[in-house]
Design a protein around this motif. Structure first.
Motif, PDB file in Angstrom:
ATOM      1  N   PHE A   9      -1.939  -3.652 -11.503  1.00  0.00           N
ATOM      2  CA  PHE A   9      -1.469  -4.575 -12.549  1.00  0.00           C
ATOM      3  C   PHE A   9      -2.229  -5.897 -12.496  1.00  0.00           C
ATOM      4  N   ALA A  10      -2.416  -6.423 -11.296  1.00  0.00           N
ATOM      5  CA  ALA A  10      -3.145  -7.688 -11.154  1.00  0.00           C
ATOM      6  C   ALA A  10      -4.582  -7.552 -11.648  1.00  0.00           C
ATOM      7  N   LYS A  11      -5.209  -6.419 -11.355  1.00  0.00           N
ATOM      8  CA  LYS A  11      -6.576  -6.198 -11.830  1.00  0.00           C
ATOM      9  C   LYS A  11      -6.629  -6.182 -13.352  1.00  0.00           C
ATOM     10  N   LYS A  12      -5.610  -5.600 -13.963  1.00  0.00           N
ATOM     11  CA  LYS A  12      -5.581  -5.562 -15.431  1.00  0.00           C
ATOM     12  C   LYS A  12      -5.447  -6.970 -15.999  1.00  0.00           C
ATOM     13  N   LEU A  13      -4.644  -7.795 -15.347  1.00  0.00           N
ATOM     14  CA  LEU A  13      -4.531  -9.188 -15.782  1.00  0.00           C
ATOM     15  C   LEU A  13      -5.887  -9.888 -15.717  1.00  0.00           C
ATOM     16  N   ILE A  14      -6.559  -9.740 -14.580  1.00  0.00           N
ATOM     17  CA  ILE A  14      -7.841 -10.419 -14.382  1.00  0.00           C
ATOM     18  C   ILE A  14      -8.899  -9.887 -15.339  1.00  0.00           C
ATOM     19  N   GLU A  15      -8.922  -8.574 -15.555  1.00  0.00           N
ATOM     20  CA  GLU A  15      -9.888  -7.981 -16.481  1.00  0.00           C
ATOM     21  C   GLU A  15      -9.704  -8.505 -17.901  1.00  0.00           C
ATOM     22  N   ASN A  16      -8.483  -8.947 -18.208  1.00  0.00           N
ATOM     23  CA  ASN A  16      -8.200  -9.491 -19.536  1.00  0.00           C
ATOM     24  C   ASN A  16      -8.146 -11.016 -19.528  1.00  0.00           C
ATOM     25  N   ASP A  17      -8.892 -11.604 -18.555  1.00  0.00           N
ATOM     26  CA  ASP A  17      -9.163 -13.047 -18.528  1.00  0.00           C
ATOM     27  C   ASP A  17      -7.943 -13.907 -18.222  1.00  0.00           C
ATOM     28  N   PHE A  18      -6.957 -13.367 -17.506  1.00  0.00           N
ATOM     29  CA  PHE A  18      -5.836 -14.192 -17.077  1.00  0.00           C
ATOM     30  C   PHE A  18      -6.327 -15.160 -16.002  1.00  0.00           C
ATOM     31  N   ALA A  19      -6.134 -16.444 -16.217  1.00  0.00           N
ATOM     32  CA  ALA A  19      -6.658 -17.462 -15.307  1.00  0.00           C
ATOM     33  C   ALA A  19      -5.571 -18.110 -14.462  1.00  0.00           C
ATOM     34  N   GLY A  20      -4.306 -17.723 -14.683  1.00  0.00           N
ATOM     35  CA  GLY A  20      -3.224 -18.286 -13.897  1.00  0.00           C
ATOM     36  C   GLY A  20      -3.163 -17.668 -12.505  1.00  0.00           C
ATOM     37  N   ARG A  21      -2.122 -18.000 -11.768  1.00  0.00           N
ATOM     38  CA  ARG A  21      -1.981 -17.514 -10.398  1.00  0.00           C
ATOM     39  C   ARG A  21      -1.183 -16.215 -10.366  1.00  0.00           C
ATOM     40  N   ILE A  22      -1.623 -15.278  -9.540  1.00  0.00           N
ATOM     41  CA  ILE A  22      -0.938 -14.006  -9.332  1.00  0.00           C
ATOM     42  C   ILE A  22      -0.523 -13.930  -7.868  1.00  0.00           C
ATOM     43  N   VAL A  23       0.748 -13.602  -7.622  1.00  0.00           N
ATOM     44  CA  VAL A  23       1.239 -13.408  -6.261  1.00  0.00           C
ATOM     45  C   VAL A  23       1.778 -11.985  -6.171  1.00  0.00           C
ATOM     46  N   SER A  24       1.123 -11.159  -5.354  1.00  0.00           N
ATOM     47  CA  SER A  24       1.459  -9.740  -5.271  1.00  0.00           C
ATOM     48  C   SER A  24       2.237  -9.425  -3.994  1.00  0.00           C
ATOM     49  N   PHE A  25       3.179  -8.499  -4.128  1.00  0.00           N
ATOM     50  CA  PHE A  25       4.030  -8.069  -3.021  1.00  0.00           C
ATOM     51  C   PHE A  25       3.965  -6.541  -2.904  1.00  0.00           C
ATOM     52  N   GLU A  26       3.711  -6.045  -1.700  1.00  0.00           N
ATOM     53  CA  GLU A  26       3.650  -4.600  -1.462  1.00  0.00           C
ATOM     54  C   GLU A  26       4.111  -4.314  -0.034  1.00  0.00           C
ATOM     55  N   PRO A  27       5.097  -3.420   0.156  1.00  0.00           N
ATOM     56  CA  PRO A  27       5.643  -3.194   1.492  1.00  0.00           C
ATOM     57  C   PRO A  27       4.967  -2.101   2.317  1.00  0.00           C
ATOM     58  N   THR A  28       4.302  -1.129   1.709  1.00  0.00           N
ATOM     59  CA  THR A  28       3.775  -0.008   2.491  1.00  0.00           C
ATOM     60  C   THR A  28       2.429  -0.377   3.120  1.00  0.00           C
ATOM     61  N   LEU A  29       2.200   0.126   4.328  1.00  0.00           N
ATOM     62  CA  LEU A  29       1.071  -0.315   5.148  1.00  0.00           C
ATOM     63  C   LEU A  29      -0.284  -0.096   4.493  1.00  0.00           C
ATOM     64  N   LYS A  30      -0.582   1.128   4.116  1.00  0.00           N
ATOM     65  CA  LYS A  30      -1.908   1.449   3.583  1.00  0.00           C
ATOM     66  C   LYS A  30      -2.164   0.729   2.269  1.00  0.00           C
TER      67      LYS A  30
END
Length: 243
Positions: A55-76
């Protein structure tokens, strides 16, 4: 086989000594949520259930310039997420933790489809049959916190915040752990199920009513996961906005 008109044009160019025709790929239309985010002036995104950062990559690919904070619990997936975010100054990965309705330690079921269907809940048979690669292959213990507990760490007075939640049946717990933050959040992008896909999950009716009770209105729907044999829609993303 090449399109007839493309092939004909190439032959004409070659005969004139102009070399091969360079055909550009068609431009991909930006997803509808980008238009809404732009309209709202969203400049901060909480990406809950980020997996490897799709999802974050899609935001960046569409020129989103704001801040993204991502959360993911699984190790890999968390390790892959950290690598994906490394080149981008506006993309932060929170230390490995899950988001829920209280501080605790829980065991999360890790799914075989690169962790995309990992969940604290037991997977329903309809989900497993519709996507066999999503069956669980491991269990990991993870710390759980809430959006309310970490919200002030990232939010500024000028923040216009989108909360994106994709946590495979655990959306209710994430929202209940964000009741204070939701008073300041402008929009919520939420994965909803039309039918139960995990044990004790909630379907879309619950979330529409829940978010409407907090002052959010439904703005957009984006089809998602379908049952392969029948084409029946099982999940969609709903975009809610505070008027």
């Amino acid at each position: 086989m090449k399109d007839f008109h493309v092939a004909l044009t190439e032959r004409i160019f070659e005969r004139l000594g102009l070399g091969p025709v360079q055909t550009a790929p068609p431009l991909e239309k930006p997803p509808s949520f980008m238009k809404i985010a732009e309209y709202l002036g969203i400049n901060l995104v909480f990406d809950i259930g980020a997996n490897r950062g799709q999802f974050a990559k899609k935001l960046i690919e569409n020129d989103f310039a704001g801040r993204i904070v991502s959360f993911e619990p699984t190790l890999k997936a968390h390790a892959q997420l950290v690598e994906a975010a490394r080149p981008f100054d506006n993309w932060t990965v929170h230390p490995r933790t899950a988001i829920g309705d209280e501080h605790s330690k829980l065991q999360i079921n890790v799914a075989g489809n690169n962790g995309q269907s990992s969940s604290f809940l037991d997977m329903g048979e309809l989900h497993a049959q519709s996507a066999p690669r999503s069956r669980y292959i491991d269990i990991e213990e993870v710390d759980v916190t809430t959006i309310d507990a970490i919200f002030d760490e990232y939010v500024k007075s000028t923040s216009k915040t989108l909360l994106k939640i994709d946590v495979q049946g655990y959306e209710e717990q994430v929202l209940k752990g964000a009741l204070r933050a939701l008073k300041q959040i402008m929009a919520v992008k939420l994965e909803c199920s039309l039918v139960s896909l995990y044990e004790n999950d909630k379907t879309y009716e619950f979330y529409i009513e829940f978010l409407e009770s907090l002052g959010f209105g439904l703005w957009d729907l984006e089809p998602g996961f379908r049952e392969p044999e029948t084409g029946r829609l099982l999940q969609f993303d709903a975009f809610f906005v505070r008027p």
